[in-house]
Design a protein around this motif. Sequence first.
Motif, PDB file in Angstrom:
ATOM      1  N   LEU A 126       0.665  64.317  47.921  1.00 43.18           N
ATOM      2  CA  LEU A 126       0.028  64.586  49.153  1.00 43.18           C
ATOM      3  C   LEU A 126       0.120  65.822  49.695  1.00 43.18           C
ATOM      4  O   LEU A 126      -1.012  66.567  50.126  1.00 43.18           O
ATOM      5  CB  LEU A 126      -0.147  63.473  49.939  1.00 43.18           C
ATOM      6  CG  LEU A 126      -0.760  63.553  51.258  1.00 43.18           C
ATOM      7  CD1 LEU A 126      -2.159  63.240  51.257  1.00 43.18           C
ATOM      8  CD2 LEU A 126      -0.364  62.511  52.267  1.00 43.18           C
TER       9      LEU A 126
ATOM     10  N   LEU B 115      -1.854  56.368  48.864  1.00 42.83           N
ATOM     11  CA  LEU B 115      -2.153  57.756  48.557  1.00 42.83           C
ATOM     12  C   LEU B 115      -3.521  58.180  48.185  1.00 42.83           C
ATOM     13  O   LEU B 115      -3.610  59.236  48.984  1.00 42.83           O
ATOM     14  CB  LEU B 115      -1.150  58.167  47.215  1.00 42.83           C
ATOM     15  CG  LEU B 115      -1.298  59.427  46.747  1.00 42.83           C
ATOM     16  CD1 LEU B 115      -0.837  60.610  47.671  1.00 42.83           C
ATOM     17  CD2 LEU B 115      -0.481  59.704  45.387  1.00 42.83           C
TER      18      LEU B 115
ATOM     19  N   CYS C 225      -1.259  50.649  53.788  1.00 42.62           N
ATOM     20  CA  CYS C 225      -1.038  51.959  53.928  1.00 42.62           C
ATOM     21  C   CYS C 225       0.559  52.258  54.089  1.00 42.62           C
ATOM     22  O   CYS C 225       1.182  53.115  53.697  1.00 42.62           O
ATOM     23  CB  CYS C 225      -1.645  52.765  55.157  1.00 42.62           C
ATOM     24  SG  CYS C 225      -3.262  52.669  55.026  1.00 42.62           S
TER      25      CYS C 225
ATOM     26  N   GLN D 259       4.165  60.542  55.964  1.00 41.10           N
ATOM     27  CA  GLN D 259       3.021  61.356  55.912  1.00 41.10           C
ATOM     28  C   GLN D 259       1.663  60.765  55.320  1.00 41.10           C
ATOM     29  O   GLN D 259       0.520  60.786  55.824  1.00 41.10           O
ATOM     30  CB  GLN D 259       3.139  62.656  55.122  1.00 41.10           C
ATOM     31  CG  GLN D 259       4.382  63.388  55.971  1.00 41.10           C
ATOM     32  CD  GLN D 259       4.483  64.877  55.476  1.00 41.10           C
ATOM     33  OE1 GLN D 259       4.505  65.778  56.426  1.00 41.10           O
ATOM     34  NE2 GLN D 259       4.879  65.010  54.216  1.00 41.10           N
ATOM     35  N   ILE D 260       1.879  59.976  54.203  1.00 39.16           N
ATOM     36  CA  ILE D 260       0.993  59.291  53.445  1.00 39.16           C
ATOM     37  C   ILE D 260       0.224  58.516  54.478  1.00 39.16           C
ATOM     38  O   ILE D 260      -0.897  58.023  54.575  1.00 39.16           O
ATOM     39  CB  ILE D 260       1.126  58.798  52.054  1.00 39.16           C
ATOM     40  CG1 ILE D 260       1.634  59.649  51.225  1.00 39.16           C
ATOM     41  CG2 ILE D 260       0.331  57.554  51.723  1.00 39.16           C
ATOM     42  CD1 ILE D 260       2.222  59.229  49.799  1.00 39.16           C
TER      43      ILE D 260
ATOM     44  N   ALA E   8      -5.220  58.285  51.691  1.00 43.16           N
ATOM     45  CA  ALA E   8      -4.899  59.412  52.267  1.00 43.16           C
ATOM     46  C   ALA E   8      -5.424  60.752  52.004  1.00 43.16           C
ATOM     47  O   ALA E   8      -6.027  61.451  52.844  1.00 43.16           O
ATOM     48  CB  ALA E   8      -3.334  59.790  52.212  1.00 43.16           C
ATOM     49  N   LYS E   9      -5.792  60.921  50.649  1.00 38.94           N
ATOM     50  CA  LYS E   9      -6.604  61.899  50.158  1.00 38.94           C
ATOM     51  C   LYS E   9      -7.911  62.066  50.649  1.00 38.94           C
ATOM     52  O   LYS E   9      -8.532  62.814  50.990  1.00 38.94           O
ATOM     53  CB  LYS E   9      -6.419  62.111  48.544  1.00 38.94           C
ATOM     54  CG  LYS E   9      -5.121  62.329  48.071  1.00 38.94           C
ATOM     55  CD  LYS E   9      -5.173  62.566  46.554  1.00 38.94           C
ATOM     56  CE  LYS E   9      -3.879  62.796  45.759  1.00 38.94           C
ATOM     57  NZ  LYS E   9      -3.832  62.609  44.514  1.00 38.94           N
TER      58      LYS E   9
ATOM     59  N   MET F 237       5.210  60.695  45.146  1.00 42.20           N
ATOM     60  CA  MET F 237       3.727  60.674  45.965  1.00 42.20           C
ATOM     61  C   MET F 237       3.631  61.386  46.989  1.00 42.20           C
ATOM     62  O   MET F 237       2.371  61.977  47.359  1.00 42.20           O
ATOM     63  CB  MET F 237       3.595  58.954  46.046  1.00 42.20           C
ATOM     64  CG  MET F 237       3.620  58.297  44.875  1.00 42.20           C
ATOM     65  SD  MET F 237       3.494  56.492  45.139  1.00 42.20           S
ATOM     66  CE  MET F 237       1.861  56.251  45.704  1.00 42.20           C
ATOM     67  N   GLU F 238       4.407  61.379  47.911  1.00 40.88           N
ATOM     68  CA  GLU F 238       4.622  62.385  49.279  1.00 40.88           C
ATOM     69  C   GLU F 238       4.261  63.688  48.867  1.00 40.88           C
ATOM     70  O   GLU F 238       3.459  64.318  49.512  1.00 40.88           O
ATOM     71  CB  GLU F 238       5.798  62.028  49.945  1.00 40.88           C
ATOM     72  CG  GLU F 238       5.937  60.962  50.911  1.00 40.88           C
ATOM     73  CD  GLU F 238       5.066  60.646  52.222  1.00 40.88           C
ATOM     74  OE1 GLU F 238       4.945  62.015  52.860  1.00 40.88           O
ATOM     75  OE2 GLU F 238       4.521  59.853  52.883  1.00 40.88           O
TER      76      GLU F 238
ATOM     77  N   CYS G 234      -3.594  57.702  55.968  1.00 38.04           N
ATOM     78  CA  CYS G 234      -4.009  56.704  55.316  1.00 38.04           C
ATOM     79  C   CYS G 234      -4.545  55.857  56.483  1.00 38.04           C
ATOM     80  O   CYS G 234      -5.777  55.496  56.269  1.00 38.04           O
ATOM     81  CB  CYS G 234      -3.134  55.720  54.548  1.00 38.04           C
ATOM     82  SG  CYS G 234      -3.660  54.217  53.781  1.00 38.04           S
TER      83      CYS G 234
ATOM     84  N   TRP H 142       8.248  57.834  53.230  1.00 37.16           N
ATOM     85  CA  TRP H 142       6.848  57.273  53.132  1.00 37.16           C
ATOM     86  C   TRP H 142       6.451  57.324  54.839  1.00 37.16           C
ATOM     87  O   TRP H 142       6.537  56.355  55.467  1.00 37.16           O
ATOM     88  CB  TRP H 142       6.853  55.953  52.803  1.00 37.16           C
ATOM     89  CG  TRP H 142       5.623  55.274  52.469  1.00 37.16           C
ATOM     90  CD1 TRP H 142       5.157  54.477  53.497  1.00 37.16           C
ATOM     91  CD2 TRP H 142       4.722  55.551  51.325  1.00 37.16           C
ATOM     92  NE1 TRP H 142       3.790  54.099  52.770  1.00 37.16           N
ATOM     93  CE2 TRP H 142       3.712  54.703  51.548  1.00 37.16           C
ATOM     94  CE3 TRP H 142       4.924  56.356  50.094  1.00 37.16           C
ATOM     95  CZ2 TRP H 142       2.544  54.633  50.753  1.00 37.16           C
ATOM     96  CZ3 TRP H 142       3.823  56.166  49.415  1.00 37.16           C
ATOM     97  CH2 TRP H 142       2.817  55.535  49.642  1.00 37.16           C
TER      98      TRP H 142
END
Length: 344
Positions: free
Chosen positions: A309, A230, A221, A210-211, A233-234, A305-306, A215, A208
């Motif tokens: 992203l 997530l 975050c 890069q998110i 972050a998008k 999740m990672e 974020c 956990w």
Amino acid sequence: MILRNYPFQWIFMIIFLALCLYLKIKLNYLEESNRVLQEAITLIRNQPKSNALSAIEIHRDNHLDDSIVIYNRVPKTGSTSFVGIAYDLCKQNKYHALHINVTNNMHTLTLPNQVQFVNNVTQWDVMKPAFYHGHMAFLDFGKFGVKQNPLYINLLRKPLDRFISYYYFLRYGDNFRPHLIRKKHGDTKTFDECIKVGQADCDPDNMWLQIPFLCGHDPQCWIAGNKWALEEAKRNLEKHYLLVGVTEELAEFVQTLEIVLPRFFKGAYDHFLHSNKSHLRQTTQKMDPLPETVEKIEKSTVWKMENELYLYALSHFHAVKKRLLNPSMQDGNQRFMYEKIRPK
């Protein structure tokens, strides 16, 4: 004889003739001025419309002299190689490159330091144009009321590849600083063995990273597996980042940046191809995981999740890259101009 008898008539006639001559000269002058003006107007109207962009481009280049680029680099994504290019080009492209060094390698700032950082970066005019880089989470400058927002860029990497690289990096270091003793020096367990025994530093939750980097500074975050993080972050990738590339396509990331932001990256792609920057930092000893290890990791919520992203960023980068590096005829000939400007 007649003029001698009528001196006033004689004077009147002289004045009348002089006035006629003056009016004729004035009329000729106005006609000539009007002709020149009409020729100038016709010349401007007949010029190719693309030439009108030159003034816009000059203004754009001047504006970019105040630009701020922030690369909030994620660890173990090839960031050292990319930053090396930025430092090599800063003198010839006339910008400043600065490393953001936060105490104890912390990735977020306290609120007072956020305010101070934003003010420093935006008001430090002698450093502009500037390229900032550091292992720091995204920070939204807009919420601090400043007039200038930076241009954010970043690189993401396949999450399991990044995780494994970091695992071995902590044990064996890299070829960038080979004599530096790392935190896990002496621990010779392979990543597969670590997963098998359930050791803490190979817990999938440690992926956990890069998110939260995209974020931002919100505490939510940094909660592993947080769905809101997530999605945030998008949103930030779409709204605040000029470009997010991927480590696996680092060359194309550099090439795209040179097209998008030549003020900073002119000559970057050629430099990348013909220097050692493409392989500047590599983990000294690293082993590919066994299939059963990969299968176990990919069942975890955090990896899913990672990876979501990463794939989102990859798709977005491919869309940008396609239109720039392999443009259609329509994209390649695209221009813009201004029309129907009012009031006249």
